[in-house]
Design an enzyme around this catalytic site. Structure first.
Site, PDB file in Angstrom:
ATOM      1  N   ASP A 233       0.857  -1.186   0.000  1.00 20.48           N
ATOM      2  CA  ASP A 233       0.000   0.000   0.000  1.00 20.48           C
ATOM      3  C   ASP A 233       0.893   1.237   0.000  1.00 20.48           C
ATOM      4  O   ASP A 233       2.125   1.137   0.077  1.00 20.48           O
ATOM      5  CB  ASP A 233      -0.947   0.005   1.207  1.00 20.48           C
ATOM      6  CG  ASP A 233      -2.299   0.648   0.874  1.00 20.48           C
ATOM      7  OD1 ASP A 233      -2.291   1.734   0.249  1.00 20.48           O
ATOM      8  OD2 ASP A 233      -3.347   0.070   1.222  1.00 20.48           O
ATOM      9  N   HIS A 271     -12.629  -1.132  -8.544  1.00 23.15           N
ATOM     10  CA  HIS A 271     -13.771  -0.239  -8.796  1.00 23.15           C
ATOM     11  C   HIS A 271     -13.403   1.233  -8.593  1.00 23.15           C
ATOM     12  O   HIS A 271     -14.160   2.120  -8.955  1.00 23.15           O
ATOM     13  CB  HIS A 271     -14.969  -0.634  -7.927  1.00 23.15           C
ATOM     14  CG  HIS A 271     -14.848  -0.285  -6.474  1.00 23.15           C
ATOM     15  ND1 HIS A 271     -15.944  -0.176  -5.648  1.00 23.15           N
ATOM     16  CD2 HIS A 271     -13.774  -0.025  -5.678  1.00 23.15           C
ATOM     17  CE1 HIS A 271     -15.555   0.138  -4.423  1.00 23.15           C
ATOM     18  NE2 HIS A 271     -14.239   0.217  -4.426  1.00 23.15           N
TER      19      HIS A 271
END
Length: 369
Positions: A233, A271
């Site tokens: 991340d 998404h």
């Protein structure tokens, strides 16, 4: 005295009286739909779900509930009105009780209400507080302006930057965001490792891309002690997080490189991005799982596969809500139908896929090189 002008209402142009007022009521309902959300936020901030959860009896009398809340006693009457709308919305059960006094209402938590208890392991409290935070809500006030300008998102129109940049600069927003993702990962990992553990069986290594503070990866690492798990991340997200025997954290950029592994996990990631960016991410995933020729290598995607067929009204509405949320918050972000997913997989060079519709409105998608 000047006579008042009589305004005649033409009901012949497509309306009769019943249709007119039905349409009027529908617009009222949609105009004030935000009240459900804001009342729910109020109940959480006052600690109502927690009080009901910790009460020793199944139902808690309204008078006792009001007396236990940190409110001005003169405003106790408003708690009954707040509970009425949230009972109608499905967060509380209500019954009439008589405890040596005039009949009064008493309340208990529904299943949805239980997920708003702060210390519930699957609590959605942080997700709700994130979504209804004024910083996040500001974007919606700029939606019509965004349609007329050249900004990437309505969020950018409101704040002059992307949500990811704002989170890196705003500790409160970053805290809400990370905790919301953590709570969602608890839910998903609990379901996956309880009923669909086989998805991870046979893997020696896994990279959780965009895995936040590592909630999902920790659960997988604990369930599979011989598997080496890595969370990738942004550096500000993983800064200061401690590794364990088979769990490591790497600060980096998924658009640049993804560590090599048998499997790459993308939970609630794609998404957020447009098609071009998704293909770039998926190509990096394909590079990460290529190598020694071991069988069973794959990318595991946990995301929504939009399907409005044979779905109830609330499920369809939720899918539409989330699609709009992606449009407002993330450049190119969207919820996708199966054929749209397949187009991405093929464009990234994958040869096969499998969709497992097991997580409510979300699915587990496996794609293979």
């Amino acid at each position: 005295m000047k006579p008042q002008k009589v305004v005649k209402m033409d009901l012949q142009n497509g309306f009769d009286v019943d249709e007119l007022f039905q349409a009027h009521a529908h617009i009222w309902n949609q105009t004030y739909n935000f009240i459900n959300s804001m009342c729910l936020k109020c109940a959480i901030q006052l600690g109502i779900p927690d009080l009901l959860h910790n009460h020793t009896q199944p139902f808690m009398a309204l008078s006792q509930l009001s007396a236990s809340l940190p409110i001005n006693p003169a405003k106790a009457d408003g708690i009954g009105r707040l509970m009425s709308i949230l009972t109608h919305s499905g967060f509380f059960h209500k019954k009439i009780v008589n405890e040596d006094e005039p009949e009064q209402e008493a309340y208990a938590l529904t299943n949805a209400g239980r997920l708003l208890v702060k210390d519930h392991p699957l609590s959605m409290t942080f997700s709700l507080l994130l979504s209804l935070d004024p910083v996040q809500m500001e974007s919606w006030h700029h939606l019509s302006t965004w349609f007329q300008n050249d900004h990437p998102t309505a969020y950018h129109t409101a704040h002059g930057m992307a949500i990811w940049e704002n989170a890196s600069r705003n500790p409160k927003l970053n805290h809400l965001f990370n905790n919301a993702m953590m709570c969602d990962s608890r839910l998903v990992s609990g379901a996956m490792l309880h009923k669909f553990k086989w998805v991870f069986e046979g893997l020696d290594s896994l990279v959780d891309v965009g895995g936040g503070t590592g909630t999902m990866a920790k659960a997988i690492a604990q369930s599979f002690p011989s598997m080496n798990c890595t969370v990738l991340d942004l550096p500000h997200v993983v800064a200061g997080l401690n590794r364990s025997d088979n769990l490591n954290y790497i600060g980096g950029d998924m658009f640049e490189t993804i560590p090599n592994a048998d499997a790459v996990l993308l939970k609630w990631i794609l998404h957020d991005w447009g098609d071009e960016e998704c293909v770039r991410i998926l190509k990096k995933c394909k590079d990460a799982i290529s190598g020694n020729g071991k069988m069973g290598k794959k990318v595991i995607i946990i995301d929504m596969v939009v399907d409005h067929h044979d779905k109830d009204h609330e499920s369809v509405e939720t899918q539409l809500f989330l699609d709009m949320l992606m449009m407002v918050l993330a450049k190119g972000g969207r919820e996708r139908k199966e054929q749209e997913w397949v187009k991405l997989f093929c464009s990234a060079g994958f040869t096969n896929y499998k969709i497992i519709r097991v997580l409510g409105l979300r699915s587990v998608i496996e794609i293979y090189p």
